[in-house]
Design an enzyme around this catalytic site. Sequence first.
Site, PDB file in Angstrom:
ATOM      1  N   GLU A 144      -1.653  -0.171   7.011  1.00  0.00           N
ATOM      2  CA  GLU A 144      -3.034  -0.465   6.624  1.00  0.00           C
ATOM      3  C   GLU A 144      -4.045  -0.272   7.758  1.00  0.00           C
ATOM      4  O   GLU A 144      -5.156   0.218   7.531  1.00  0.00           O
ATOM      5  CB  GLU A 144      -3.137  -1.899   6.076  1.00  0.00           C
ATOM      6  CG  GLU A 144      -2.535  -2.092   4.695  1.00  0.00           C
ATOM      7  CD  GLU A 144      -1.016  -2.151   4.673  1.00  0.00           C
ATOM      8  OE1 GLU A 144      -0.400  -2.272   5.763  1.00  0.00           O
ATOM      9  OE2 GLU A 144      -0.405  -2.082   3.596  1.00  0.00           O
TER      10      GLU A 144
ATOM     11  N   HIS B 135       0.027 -11.591  -4.203  1.00  0.00           N
ATOM     12  CA  HIS B 135      -0.490 -10.646  -5.199  1.00  0.00           C
ATOM     13  C   HIS B 135      -1.595 -11.260  -6.025  1.00  0.00           C
ATOM     14  O   HIS B 135      -1.941 -10.743  -7.068  1.00  0.00           O
ATOM     15  CB  HIS B 135       0.633 -10.145  -6.121  1.00  0.00           C
ATOM     16  CG  HIS B 135       1.625  -9.290  -5.404  1.00  0.00           C
ATOM     17  ND1 HIS B 135       2.722  -9.806  -4.761  1.00  0.00           N
ATOM     18  CD2 HIS B 135       1.666  -7.963  -5.188  1.00  0.00           C
ATOM     19  CE1 HIS B 135       3.407  -8.832  -4.198  1.00  0.00           C
ATOM     20  NE2 HIS B 135       2.795  -7.702  -4.438  1.00  0.00           N
TER      21      HIS B 135
END
Length: 802
Positions: free
Chosen positions: A523, A590
């Site tokens: 990332e 999530h």
Amino acid sequence: MSPQERVTFHFTRESIVRDYRIAYQSRQASLLGRKEVLTGKAKFGIFGDGKEVAQVALARAFRKGDFRSGYYRDQTLMFALGLLRIDEFFAQLYADSEPDRDPSSGGRQMNSHFATRLLTDDGNWKPLTDSFNSTADLSPTGAQMPRLVGLAFASRLYRHLEGLDHLSGFSKHGDEIAFGTIGDASCAEGVFWESVNAAGALKAPMLLSIWDDGYGISVPTEFHITKGHLSSILRGFQRAPGDDEGFDLYTVKGWDYPALCETYLNAAEVVRREHVPAIVHVAELTQPQGHSTSGSHERYKSEERLGWERDHDCLVRMREWMIEEKIAPHEELSRFEEEDRQLVEELQRRAWESCRRPVEDEKRVLIQLTSELAEASAHEAQIEGVLKRLGRLANPHRRDLLGAAQESLIHTRTEKSQIRDQLVEWRDEMEEAGYQRYGSYLHSESEASALTVEVVEAQFSDSSPLVNGFEVLNRCFDEALGRYPNLVAFGEDVGQLGDVNQGFMGLQEKYGDLRVSDTGIREATILGQAIGMALRGLRPLAEIQYLDYVLYALQIMSDDLATLHWRTRGGQKAPVIVRTRGHRLEGIWHSGSMISGILNLVRGMHVCVPRNMVQAAGMFNTLLRSDDPALLIEVLNGYRLKERLPDNIGEFTVPLGRPEVLREGRDVTLVTYGACCRLAIEAAEMLTQVGIDLEVIDVQTLDPFDLEGRVRASLEKTNRIVFLDEDVPGGTTAYMMQKVLEVQGGFDWLDAPPRTLSAQAHRPAYGSDGDYFSKPNREQIFSTVYDLMHHSDPARFPSLGT
Ligand SMILES: Cc1ncc(C[n+]2csc(CCOP(=O)(O)OP(=O)(O)O)c2C)c(N)n1
């Protein structure tokens, strides 16, 4: 040509002497710079002494259009490329806020944080192929690395992508190299290894120099690096002869001028032509003055080491070599050295005088006004005291002037006079100028600012189909890729799969694997890749797969992307769109909605939180027409929900900073965003059954926040307000409350205490009940709103028994 087939270069005597003189001047600037700090004229100094010779050699390999992404030791490279003048170097040391004198940052960055101005005064790109270019330095060690990946990879796209001919100001067939520099100890950072790996996987033409002086401040290399030797552990990245996978590696001594020149010219030639990345490990460097002005290296270096450093000083060694090789005799060099020492002193003096002049002028005006005020005041003695204290300061700053003005105004607070009014006016102007001097360019101020993009309403007709949310985005991205040939989308699973929720489904096939591509799971360098590419005229749409994983990219997003335009005082921009998805799904990682943590660290970017995919598409369309960087968070559980596809999917725009009233009501205003909008509407329906009329407002973007005061207008009607989201208590609900009650003046319209309703302080637990008891739910919204009404009118709204 492989590193084994080296070419020897022949330089003129003049050019070698020139290199030496630049290196020598640079050393003098370091010595004098340290003195300036130690005598109190500057606050802090960090210098490039000991690394001069490697940098004049590196400069020989730099070509127009190339980029630097380096760190605070690179002053000699900047001097050698003509990107920094010695007076500018001192101006930055003195924190001179005049951008003509400190073009790197206009006084916003500490010394030796370099940048060139890539933009014109009105915020448009200059032709970057006509200049040597340097991106803006950062202090966090290694933070220059992720961006370096993108700067280099851009060349690959310019070489291989069709349709970029109109961007000739950014590249000539992708022949540009991105030159990186990093200290040896900083190679222990995770982003270093992530970046090296990414550049290798992307075959990005970068040439990275590691300045190895054996220490990271006081800590020797063996504590930083396995085996204590970078070249040996980097060897796994080295390409095999004839292979195009991997890096070329070079090790060279930092005091060996001919070897350095030869290494850089050979290495750059290969990188440029073959797009194979290279690392030059420059060993045996020294640091004659120690790490910075904060301490002295005698405390941690042994006598033996200090002696070795004196013997291996690169300037001493280059000088000896020049005499030995009969390039210049000792006497001539001594003469040049004397001239150069005087030159540096003269430029330092000029920089100091230029920096002081405006403040001294302002001080004179203040003294004049304050003396006149003293004469006319009953508090003459106190004001004289203020003036005396100001007079005792050797080199007062503006803050001292404003402090003195304020003190004088406090002493005379009960008096009225024309001269006092003049002093108030002077203070106000000084404050205004000061906040402008240090606060401008947080966002784009160009004609492409996201805030000025024309609003085009979404059009719907009888034939507008009802489609899945992901299909709305898919059509939006398809149109965008068709319209903007420099738009490139990338991220984990974005290419072949078309992202984990099919937003890019089929688009790699249609537009090719350079426009829509997969990345590794990395990332920080997805972010860096985007920043570097954006700095070279491309329009990256970088995807971070889930909001929860933005944290891996957050440091680069916060330190580099969000500050870039501001820290260069409008000299650079990186219009990156970061796309991610979050809020509600399952489990801790999530369904996070840690918005305030992110929002508060990326000031300088816009933060968009659309409630559905049509709004998201409209925001993407707005951002693509602008040059501001932004983060857009899609609602994770919205991809399979049905939405009507606007007929003008590629054209309509959603303006930033304009909330939408989703449901009108007269009793309570509920302010929210993202996935909570759906929940709020459901709760509103329940509330109508008990006679409560809830107004639901979707703020749509958190930064900018409600530019026209629509929330306050609603509060003027309802006089009661609830802020709702899925962040932690005191997170983004508190942010919104401050905006509405303080900034918009909503406090004056309240008839009841404002309320916030957020998720719990812990992270979201797994499963349906885990979600229910972690995140705000419909029942809680009902109760919170009902409770407000109960307090206003207990007869009509009796207690629910809570
Ligand atoms: C992320 C981060 N951690 C710590 C620091 C404090 N710091 C500044 S420079 C430095 C040492 C860097 O050493 P090296 O990479 O070898 O470069 P050198 O200064 O020796 O050229 C440290 C620890 C920092 N700036 N950033």
